[in-house]
Design an enzyme around this catalytic site. Sequence first.
Site, mmCIF file in Angstrom:
data_model
loop_
_atom_site.group_PDB
_atom_site.id
_atom_site.type_symbol
_atom_site.label_atom_id
_atom_site.label_comp_id
_atom_site.label_asym_id
_atom_site.label_seq_id
_atom_site.Cartn_x
_atom_site.Cartn_y
_atom_site.Cartn_z
ATOM 1 N N ASP A 155 0.931 -1.357 -0.085
ATOM 2 C CA ASP A 155 -0.039 -0.239 -0.168
ATOM 3 C C ASP A 155 0.895 1.243 0.055
ATOM 4 O OD1 ASP A 155 -2.454 1.514 0.247
ATOM 5 O OD2 ASP A 155 -3.322 -0.213 1.762
ATOM 6 N N ASP A 176 -3.071 4.493 -2.355
ATOM 7 C CA ASP A 176 -3.994 5.311 -1.573
ATOM 8 C C ASP A 176 -4.479 6.652 -2.135
ATOM 9 O OD1 ASP A 176 -5.541 5.245 1.005
ATOM 10 O OD2 ASP A 176 -4.566 6.807 1.614
ATOM 11 N N GLU A 221 -6.467 4.206 -5.844
ATOM 12 C CA GLU A 221 -7.692 4.384 -5.414
ATOM 13 C C GLU A 221 -8.327 5.696 -5.844
ATOM 14 O OE1 GLU A 221 -9.688 4.648 -1.096
ATOM 15 O OE2 GLU A 221 -7.525 5.424 -1.213
ATOM 16 N N HIS A 260 -10.993 -2.562 3.272
ATOM 17 C CA HIS A 260 -10.714 -2.019 4.903
ATOM 18 C C HIS A 260 -11.662 -0.699 5.134
ATOM 19 C CE1 HIS A 260 -8.004 0.186 2.368
ATOM 20 N NE2 HIS A 260 -7.896 1.058 3.501
ATOM 21 N N ASP A 261 -12.344 -0.222 4.065
ATOM 22 C CA ASP A 261 -12.861 0.861 4.390
ATOM 23 C C ASP A 261 -14.352 0.915 4.084
ATOM 24 O OD1 ASP A 261 -11.075 2.745 4.891
ATOM 25 O OD2 ASP A 261 -10.491 3.228 2.964
#
Length: 569
Positions: A100, A201, A258, A331-332
């Site tokens: 990440d 990210d 993302e 995860h979000d």
Amino acid sequence: MEEQRAWWKECVVYQIYPRSFQDSNGDGIGDLNGIRSRLDYLKDLGIDVIWLSPVYQSPGDDNGYDISDYKAVMDVFGTMEDFDCLLAEIHHRGMKLVMDLVVNHTSDEHAWFAESRRSRDNPYRDYYIWKEPVNEGPPNNWASRFRGPAWEYDGRTGMYYLHIYSKKQPDLNWENPRVRQEIYEMMTWWGNKGIDGFRMDVISMLSKDQRFPDGVLKEGNPYGDGLPYYANGPRIHAYLQEMNREVLSRFDWMTVGEGVGVGTREAVQYAGYESHELNMMFHFEHVELNPGPFGKWNDNPVCLRDLKKVLSRWQTELEGKAWNSLFWENHDYPRAVSRFGNDSPGFWELSAKMLAVCLYMMKGTPYIYQGQELGMTNFQGSSLEDFQDIEIHHVYREMVGSGRISHEEMMRYINHTGRDNARTPMQWDDTEQAGFTDGTPWLRVNPNHTWLNVKEQAGRSDSVLCFYKQLIKLRHTMDILVYGAYRLLLEESGAIFAYERSLGKERLTVLCNFTDRTQKSGLSVRELGAGTILIGNYPDRRGISQGDAVALCEEDICLRPYEAIVFMQ
């Protein structure tokens, strides 16, 4: 024109949230050695690539997405030696590792920011975005994505710094070429270690509109929406093309961005076959379909017609231009079976399998989030103390503290859409802490681990886990599932999601019932030109992946509650 092949188009990715995957030392927090102990599980599942959420050194304000040292491992996860060992064992099993990358912001405890805030003339001052007060207040009215203002006043130098997320996550100034070169050097350092790519990210937010205008005010929020001014900014593609030249093109990597604020048009710019930027983008249109008066904080159901429209648009508008990412949860976002399916005892398993068929038969690279392959569900908390997420705590204080909504209403919304729903520990077995830890877990284990766990499902051939293995095997063995074109069927149906995949003379038809009632499809086997079932989630229509081919002769195909069928020509 024939689609160009690439390994990252043909792989299946598994996201690990390290804090919640497997603890090896009894401190209640997952770690690198815990992940290493479960690699055979992932290999047996059929995973090609592991996406590892951040394990860099971090104070943990946002669970690792606030990085204080990009070249060190966070103490609770282990050491750099542990990381090197994990990477070697992943590669030994024929899998790859994607890290990440968080470079829109750092932690306020990063050495760069510690220097930046010392004085106005510090050499690192321009590594971050500092602005003078306006009318004795912030430079503009932008809202933080974690609630409150996006600017924090620093009394030492009498200026504000920008933080689109937590005040402990100051935004980097990508206008500064020294910042970009520092980041490219760091990425190259990881590449030389042997990693296989980056998930990037909030990558669409690197370039800000340098005018920093006020955002539009929305009802119920005293702060303005700055998204149009910090997402898809004026120099974002120049930055990513530079990143590609300096780093990405030097490695045989998978790169996925993302895409906050990204639609299909923007995705083609970021990940187009001729863009020389990234391999693919994540979009969030399908998981953010049901906003209410308080944005994502609601418990509204998702309209299937809207879901079909969004997913189909991404399939058709990227066809021949760019590559899709396929995901239900990460995860979000909350657990898919609780959000899009039905997590009641009678329909939990069927709907978990149906959702897997619906999405992973589409064109694009599949991303599976840890526990999704079991059908893990949302966690039903009753108090704020049940949750750790910074976003949940911020919104609770703002909404309940101001009296805008009650505690009970806010808890319903948190239990439906809160990020900690996806962060409860992995459910390995039915022991007290689900086999995750011998200590006290950092976040409570979902009570349903006593019956919903790996151990139970691994021993049952009709489990959600075994169903995922079958789907993954099909994606690995059938080119049509990777490279076939997509066409939506039954567009106006509010109950059935149906589509066709085609490659040359091959054709597959996918039918998925999103309701708890039997539905007539209005389609016949003869009309579909299909004679056998490739896979299905009801035992009497299991298909060739589980036994002999099932011959069909239905004139009007009826789908039972949450039934999924894939026909092959």
